[in-house]
Enzyme design. Structure first.
Site, PDB file in Angstrom:
ATOM      1  N   HIS A 148     -68.389 -13.572   1.605  1.00 41.61           N
ATOM      2  CA  HIS A 148     -68.629 -13.299   0.182  1.00 41.61           C
ATOM      3  C   HIS A 148     -69.583 -12.120  -0.015  1.00 41.61           C
ATOM      4  O   HIS A 148     -70.703 -12.148   0.491  1.00 41.61           O
ATOM      5  CB  HIS A 148     -69.198 -14.563  -0.475  1.00 41.61           C
ATOM      6  N   HIS A 154     -67.129 -10.627 -11.305  1.00 45.89           N
ATOM      7  CA  HIS A 154     -65.931 -11.389 -10.914  1.00 45.89           C
ATOM      8  C   HIS A 154     -64.788 -11.266 -11.902  1.00 45.89           C
ATOM      9  O   HIS A 154     -63.675 -11.665 -11.585  1.00 45.89           O
ATOM     10  CB  HIS A 154     -66.292 -12.864 -10.726  1.00 45.89           C
ATOM     11  N   CYS A 158     -82.836   5.236 -14.080  1.00 40.69           N
ATOM     12  CA  CYS A 158     -82.151   4.299 -13.190  1.00 40.69           C
ATOM     13  C   CYS A 158     -81.617   5.063 -11.977  1.00 40.69           C
ATOM     14  O   CYS A 158     -81.173   6.203 -12.102  1.00 40.69           O
ATOM     15  CB  CYS A 158     -80.996   3.624 -13.928  1.00 40.69           C
ATOM     16  N   TYR A 208     -80.312  -0.487  -4.072  1.00 42.62           N
ATOM     17  CA  TYR A 208     -81.253   0.605  -4.347  1.00 42.62           C
ATOM     18  C   TYR A 208     -81.781   1.279  -3.081  1.00 42.62           C
ATOM     19  O   TYR A 208     -82.975   1.460  -2.888  1.00 42.62           O
ATOM     20  CB  TYR A 208     -82.407   0.105  -5.233  1.00 42.62           C
ATOM     21  N   ARG A 261     -81.142  -1.572 -18.753  1.00 42.72           N
ATOM     22  CA  ARG A 261     -80.500  -1.937 -17.495  1.00 42.72           C
ATOM     23  C   ARG A 261     -80.965  -3.355 -17.144  1.00 42.72           C
ATOM     24  O   ARG A 261     -82.090  -3.555 -16.676  1.00 42.72           O
ATOM     25  CB  ARG A 261     -80.893  -0.920 -16.410  1.00 42.72           C
TER      26      ARG A 261
HETATM   27  C1  HEM Z   1     -69.665 -10.294  -5.617  1.00 45.09           C
HETATM   28  C2  HEM Z   1     -65.814 -13.192  -4.954  1.00 45.09           C
HETATM   29  C3  HEM Z   1     -68.534 -17.070  -6.108  1.00 45.09           C
HETATM   30  C4  HEM Z   1     -72.285 -14.158  -7.019  1.00 45.09           C
HETATM   31  C5  HEM Z   1     -68.379 -10.754  -5.367  1.00 45.09           C
HETATM   32  C6  HEM Z   1     -67.246  -9.913  -5.050  1.00 45.09           C
HETATM   33  C7  HEM Z   1     -66.172 -10.721  -4.851  1.00 45.09           C
HETATM   34  C8  HEM Z   1     -66.614 -12.085  -5.050  1.00 45.09           C
HETATM   35  C9  HEM Z   1     -64.770 -10.284  -4.474  1.00 45.09           C
HETATM   36  C10 HEM Z   1     -67.268  -8.373  -4.983  1.00 45.09           C
HETATM   37  C11 HEM Z   1     -66.806  -7.865  -6.312  1.00 45.09           C
HETATM   38  C12 HEM Z   1     -66.814  -6.340  -6.472  1.00 45.09           C
HETATM   39  O1  HEM Z   1     -67.900  -5.750  -6.313  1.00 45.09           O
HETATM   40  O2  HEM Z   1     -65.773  -5.764  -6.771  1.00 45.09           O
HETATM   41  C13 HEM Z   1     -66.232 -14.492  -5.174  1.00 45.09           C
HETATM   42  C14 HEM Z   1     -65.404 -15.646  -4.997  1.00 45.09           C
HETATM   43  C15 HEM Z   1     -66.190 -16.741  -5.298  1.00 45.09           C
HETATM   44  C16 HEM Z   1     -67.485 -16.263  -5.687  1.00 45.09           C
HETATM   45  C17 HEM Z   1     -63.946 -15.633  -4.546  1.00 45.09           C
HETATM   46  C18 HEM Z   1     -65.861 -18.202  -5.252  1.00 45.09           C
HETATM   47  C19 HEM Z   1     -64.960 -18.726  -4.477  1.00 45.09           C
HETATM   48  C20 HEM Z   1     -69.761 -16.622  -6.528  1.00 45.09           C
HETATM   49  C21 HEM Z   1     -70.799 -17.435  -7.091  1.00 45.09           C
HETATM   50  C22 HEM Z   1     -71.854 -16.595  -7.361  1.00 45.09           C
HETATM   51  C23 HEM Z   1     -71.479 -15.274  -6.947  1.00 45.09           C
HETATM   52  C24 HEM Z   1     -70.700 -18.929  -7.337  1.00 45.09           C
HETATM   53  C25 HEM Z   1     -73.207 -16.884  -7.966  1.00 45.09           C
HETATM   54  C26 HEM Z   1     -73.773 -18.006  -8.068  1.00 45.09           C
HETATM   55  C27 HEM Z   1     -71.918 -12.882  -6.642  1.00 45.09           C
HETATM   56  C28 HEM Z   1     -72.817 -11.747  -6.632  1.00 45.09           C
HETATM   57  C29 HEM Z   1     -72.061 -10.640  -6.219  1.00 45.09           C
HETATM   58  C30 HEM Z   1     -70.714 -11.113  -5.992  1.00 45.09           C
HETATM   59  C31 HEM Z   1     -74.302 -11.767  -6.987  1.00 45.09           C
HETATM   60  C32 HEM Z   1     -72.573  -9.219  -5.991  1.00 45.09           C
HETATM   61  C33 HEM Z   1     -72.524  -8.418  -7.236  1.00 45.09           C
HETATM   62  C34 HEM Z   1     -73.009  -6.991  -6.988  1.00 45.09           C
HETATM   63  O3  HEM Z   1     -72.631  -6.383  -5.974  1.00 45.09           O
HETATM   64  O4  HEM Z   1     -73.755  -6.516  -7.829  1.00 45.09           O
HETATM   65  N1  HEM Z   1     -67.956 -12.064  -5.372  1.00 45.09           N
HETATM   66  N2  HEM Z   1     -67.478 -14.888  -5.591  1.00 45.09           N
HETATM   67  N3  HEM Z   1     -70.200 -15.314  -6.463  1.00 45.09           N
HETATM   68  N4  HEM Z   1     -70.670 -12.464  -6.233  1.00 45.09           N
HETATM   69 FE1  HEM Z   1     -69.077 -13.695  -5.930  1.00 45.09          FE
HETATM   70  N1  MTE Z   2     -86.802  -6.078 -14.391  1.00 46.75           N
HETATM   71  C1  MTE Z   2     -86.237  -7.287 -14.484  1.00 46.75           C
HETATM   72  N2  MTE Z   2     -87.038  -8.375 -14.557  1.00 46.75           N
HETATM   73  N3  MTE Z   2     -84.884  -7.452 -14.483  1.00 46.75           N
HETATM   74  C2  MTE Z   2     -84.048  -6.354 -14.395  1.00 46.75           C
HETATM   75  O1  MTE Z   2     -82.813  -6.513 -14.415  1.00 46.75           O
HETATM   76  N4  MTE Z   2     -83.877  -3.897 -14.133  1.00 46.75           N
HETATM   77  C3  MTE Z   2     -84.565  -2.772 -13.474  1.00 46.75           C
HETATM   78  C4  MTE Z   2     -85.931  -2.535 -14.090  1.00 46.75           C
HETATM   79  N5  MTE Z   2     -86.661  -3.769 -14.238  1.00 46.75           N
HETATM   80  C5  MTE Z   2     -84.619  -5.055 -14.277  1.00 46.75           C
HETATM   81  C6  MTE Z   2     -86.034  -4.965 -14.304  1.00 46.75           C
HETATM   82  C7  MTE Z   2     -83.829  -1.526 -13.464  1.00 46.75           C
HETATM   83  S1  MTE Z   2     -82.630  -1.344 -12.261  1.00 46.75           S
HETATM   84  C8  MTE Z   2     -84.169  -0.472 -14.277  1.00 46.75           C
HETATM   85  S2  MTE Z   2     -83.400   1.021 -14.152  1.00 46.75           S
HETATM   86  C9  MTE Z   2     -85.205  -0.634 -15.326  1.00 46.75           C
HETATM   87  O2  MTE Z   2     -85.726  -1.944 -15.364  1.00 46.75           O
HETATM   88  C10 MTE Z   2     -84.616  -0.323 -16.686  1.00 46.75           C
HETATM   89  O3  MTE Z   2     -85.572  -0.483 -17.695  1.00 46.75           O
HETATM   90  P1  MTE Z   2     -85.109  -0.497 -19.214  1.00 46.75           P
HETATM   91  O4  MTE Z   2     -84.013  -1.512 -19.374  1.00 46.75           O
HETATM   92  O5  MTE Z   2     -86.322  -0.798 -20.025  1.00 46.75           O
HETATM   93  O6  MTE Z   2     -84.589   0.900 -19.492  1.00 46.75           O
HETATM   94 MO    MO Z   3     -81.830   0.768 -12.317  1.00 47.68          MO
END
Ligand code: HEM
Ligand code: MTE
Ligand code: MO
Length: 467
Positions: free
Chosen positions: A40, A65, A186, A323, A139
């Site tokens: 994942h 998602h 950002c 980042y 953001r």
């Molecule tokens: C990212 C699938 C469950 C949190 C992703 C991505 C996929 C995926 C394919 C990449 C998406 C992209 O960037 O295009 C799945 C599948 C799940 C599942 C199939 C269940 C079977 C969950 C759950 C959570 C979660 C339950 C949170 C509680 C996240 C996060 C990312 C992510 C935080 C990263 C986002 C980022 O890169 O900013 N997931 N996911 N996922 N998923 Fe899931």
């Molecule tokens: N702080 C918290 N608690 N949660 C967040 O999502 N985003 C960060 C930062 N501080 C963020 C955060 C990011 S990636 C950026 S670029 C700046 O906040 C953006 O600040 P602004 O939304 O006031 O422009």
């Molecule tokens: Mo950011």
């Protein structure tokens, strides 16, 4: 007449670990995702939060998602369907974690609604030196927390286990109010130009994920010294911040900066409670946020709940596994986040805010406008502008005052007036030079990176002059 076996929610709920298999539901379908847990992209731990139950409440929070390829992937793991006696998930009962977000100005250019991410329209960016609060880019990684200012406490962990707990009025009255005019940018600003070279992962920011405000608050330095820390600390130390916004597993947004920057009087790091003379808006961190001038926006933690000094950087996902910059040769299969330092000071940046790409402008005198800024307090000493794609150059005039050396936290707005002949095709280009004579790269290809951060190539704007 489905070929799939039927299960009750209670049966699905018994599959909550790799030993018992990991099952989840989506709509009325049941999936066994055990083999996907370790693959994942968001981490095994996160996925396991949904084990045995419905994905919808978690995916409401992680809108990443809501893309066809994610549902396609999920379909491969289908093992059954919920029995018809099971009530379908009631969409109105599925609580929207973003329901408590504040109202926003409709003029913002939205790149994602949940979480809310939006930028200042380019043409408004340089209308004023200080960006109005309502139009300042936002953001957010998570829902905006609802913080009651009366019961708010900032937890500052001092040396030897001593803990300081500061109310908002204590933060305001015990420490002198310090004001700093600083630009926040950002790491993903101008990402959309990078994704035109090759796709990258992240929000498609144009040139408006940047803004400048006059921030008011207590110096972080004063609070740290009050908590018992000294001017110096032997060895490597970091000041870690946690926000009050948290994911469904309870992990808060977090980031850290080096200790030296945090205690330095010259670095002007603030625990801000004011933005352009008003109390902080909810989207920008009400009631208290960190402002780290000259450093990537991600370290300026909003809705600040906790400050701690640690020998290690913040353990947060956003400090450790996001980042950071990488070579163009690194892809999602080969990336090793532990191999690169977290972004702190940003490189020199500039962009053209007027005219906009593809615009038709009248012949005669053209006014080109933009912003320029560099990280680390390095002032911008010059902006060069070309109307012919970089063959010939002019020097733009910089508005505003020069800042104290090493403390140029705010952008410089710039302008160039030039005659343009009827019918000409222009490629307007700008590039800034900072105090260290750092310059911007001429093209984005060689600085391409998989996450689309640090996009600071010459900004190029094609324009037609009418007849
Ligand atoms: C990212 C699938 C469950 C949190 C992703 C991505 C996929 C995926 C394919 C990449 C998406 C992209 O960037 O295009 C799945 C599948 C799940 C599942 C199939 C269940 C079977 C969950 C759950 C959570 C979660 C339950 C949170 C509680 C996240 C996060 C990312 C992510 C935080 C990263 C986002 C980022 O890169 O900013 N997931 N996911 N996922 N998923 Fe899931
Ligand atoms: N702080 C918290 N608690 N949660 C967040 O999502 N985003 C960060 C930062 N501080 C963020 C955060 C990011 S990636 C950026 S670029 C700046 O906040 C953006 O600040 P602004 O939304 O006031 O422009
Ligand atoms: Mo950011």
């Amino acid at each position: 007449s489905s070929r799939y076996p039927r299960y009750t929610r209670e049966e699905v709920g018994r599959h909550r670990s790799p030993q018992d298999r990991v099952w989840v539901t989506h709509g009325t379908d049941v999936f066994d995702v055990t083999d996907f847990v370790e693959l994942h992209p968001g981490g095994a731990e996160k996925l396991l939060l949904a084990a045995g139950g419905a994905l919808e409440p978690f995916w409401a929070l992680y809108a990443v998602h809501n893309q066809p390829h994610v549902l396609e992937l999920l379909r491969e793991f289908k093992v059954g369907e919920l029995s018809p006696d099971e009530a379908p998930p009631d969409p109105s009962a599925a609580q929207d974690p973003f329901a408590g977000d504040p109202p926003r100005h409709p003029g913002l250019r939205i790149s994602s609604r949940k979480p809310f991410n939006a930028e200042t329209p380019a043409e408004l960016l340089t209308e004023r030196f200080l960006t109005p609060n309502e139009l300042f880019f936002t953001r957010n990684h998570l829902p905006v927390p609802a913080v009651d200012p009366g019961s708010y406490r900032l937890r500052v962990e001092g040396p030897e286990g001593r803990v300081l707990s500061l109310s908002l009025s204590e933060l305001r009255s015990r420490f002198p109010k310090h004001e700093v005019t600083a630009t926040l940018q950002c790491a993903g600003n101008r990402r959309s130009e990078m994704s035109r070279v090759r796709p990258v992962k992240g929000l498609a920011w144009d040139i408006g994920a940047i803004g400048t405000a006059r921030w008011g608050g207590a110096r972080l330095r004063d609070v740290l010294l009050h908590a018992g820390f000294g001017e110096e600390r032997d060895g490597e130390w970091h000041v870690c911040f946690e926000g009050l916004d948290a994911d469904p597993g309870g992990a808060p947004y977090g980031a850290s900066i080096p200790y030296g920057r945090a205690v330095s009087a010259g670095a002007d790091v603030l625990l801000a409670y004011e933005m352009n003379g008003e109390e902080l808006p909810r989207d920008h961190g009400f009631p208290v946020r960190v402002v780290v001038p000259g450093v990537v926006g991600a370290r300026s933690v909003k809705w600040l709940g906790r400050v701690a000094v640690s020998a290690a950087e913040s353990p947060s996902h956003w400090q450790q596994n996001d980042y950071k910059g990488f070579s163009p040769c690194v892809d999602w299969d080969s990336v090793d986040y532990s191999s690169a330092p977290a972004i702190q000071e940003l490189p020199v940046q500039s962009a053209i805010t007027h005219p906009r790409p593809g615009a038709a402008v009248p012949p005669g005198e053209l006014t080109v406008k933009g912003y320029a800024w560099s990280g680390g307090g390095r002032d911008v000493v010059r902006v060069d502008v070309s109307l012919d794609g970089g063959r010939t150059w002019s020097v733009a005039s910089l508005a505003g005052e020069r800042a104290a050396p090493g403390r140029a936290w705010a952008w410089r707005l710039w302008e160039l007036r030039a005659p343009v002949p009827a019918g000409a095709q222009l490629e307007i280009v700008c590039k800034a030079v900072d105090r260290s004579y750092n310059v911007q790269p001429d093209t984005v290809g060689p600085i391409w990176n998989l996450r689309g951060v640090l996009s600071n190539a010459w900004h190029r704007v094609p324009v037609t002059v009418t007849r």
